[in-house]
Write a protein that holds these residues in place. Structure first.
Motif, PDB file in Angstrom:
ATOM      1  N   ARG A  18       1.455  -1.044   8.318  1.00 36.35           N
ATOM      2  CA  ARG A  18       1.389  -1.339   6.872  1.00 36.35           C
ATOM      3  C   ARG A  18       2.638  -0.860   6.146  1.00 36.35           C
ATOM      4  N   PHE A  40      -1.821  -6.425  -0.738  1.00 37.65           N
ATOM      5  CA  PHE A  40      -2.664  -5.818   0.285  1.00 37.65           C
ATOM      6  C   PHE A  40      -4.094  -5.683  -0.245  1.00 37.65           C
ATOM      7  N   VAL A  41      -4.792  -6.795  -0.290  1.00 40.77           N
ATOM      8  CA  VAL A  41      -6.130  -6.832  -0.890  1.00 40.77           C
ATOM      9  C   VAL A  41      -7.154  -6.048  -0.075  1.00 40.77           C
ATOM     10  N   ASP A  42      -6.860  -5.795   1.203  1.00 44.80           N
ATOM     11  CA  ASP A  42      -7.808  -5.062   2.037  1.00 44.80           C
ATOM     12  C   ASP A  42      -7.653  -3.544   1.907  1.00 44.80           C
ATOM     13  N   MET A  43      -6.674  -3.097   1.113  1.00 47.72           N
ATOM     14  CA  MET A  43      -6.477  -1.660   0.870  1.00 47.72           C
ATOM     15  C   MET A  43      -6.678  -1.375  -0.614  1.00 47.72           C
ATOM     16  N   ASP A  44      -7.269  -0.220  -0.908  1.00 47.07           N
ATOM     17  CA  ASP A  44      -7.387   0.148  -2.316  1.00 47.07           C
ATOM     18  C   ASP A  44      -6.072   0.760  -2.797  1.00 47.07           C
TER      19      ASP A  44
END
Length: 107
Positions: A18, A40-44
């Protein structure tokens, strides 16, 4: 690179996929932290910020605050220093081996 601990920080930063993706994005142009979070929609947001912190500690990212926005800029100098120290020296050796192999095969 001023010392071994600096290069350790760079290698640690580059070890995560990442963080390499973030650097790839910043290679094209500086991005705000919000822009990176949208990518990076899968990470907050907190996770993205943690990755940016590791990159900053390794001096691979320079953050500049402009108003309410935090702009992240790529600093490619540490990567060049890694290349100069580790890759170019070995690449030259590999090329000389390939050249010798070519000469041996032609004889």
């Amino acid at each position: 690179m001023s010392n071994e601990s600096d290069s350790d920080l760079i290698f640690k930063a580059l070890a995560h996929r990442r963080r390499r993706e973030i650097l790839d994005m910043l290679k094209d142009a500086p991005r705000t932290t919000g822009m990176l979070c949208e990518t990076f929609v899968d990470m907050d947001r907190c996770t993205v910020m943690q990755h940016l912190k590791v990159l900053e500690d390794a001096d691979l990212v320079i953050a500049k605050k402009e108003g309410r926005e935090r702009w992240n800029h790529l600093n490619s100098l540490p990567i060049k220093q890694i290349h100069d120290r580790w890759i170019s020296a070995y690449a030259g050796h590999a090329l000389s081996i390939l050249d010798q192999l070519k000469n041996d095969l032609e004889d």
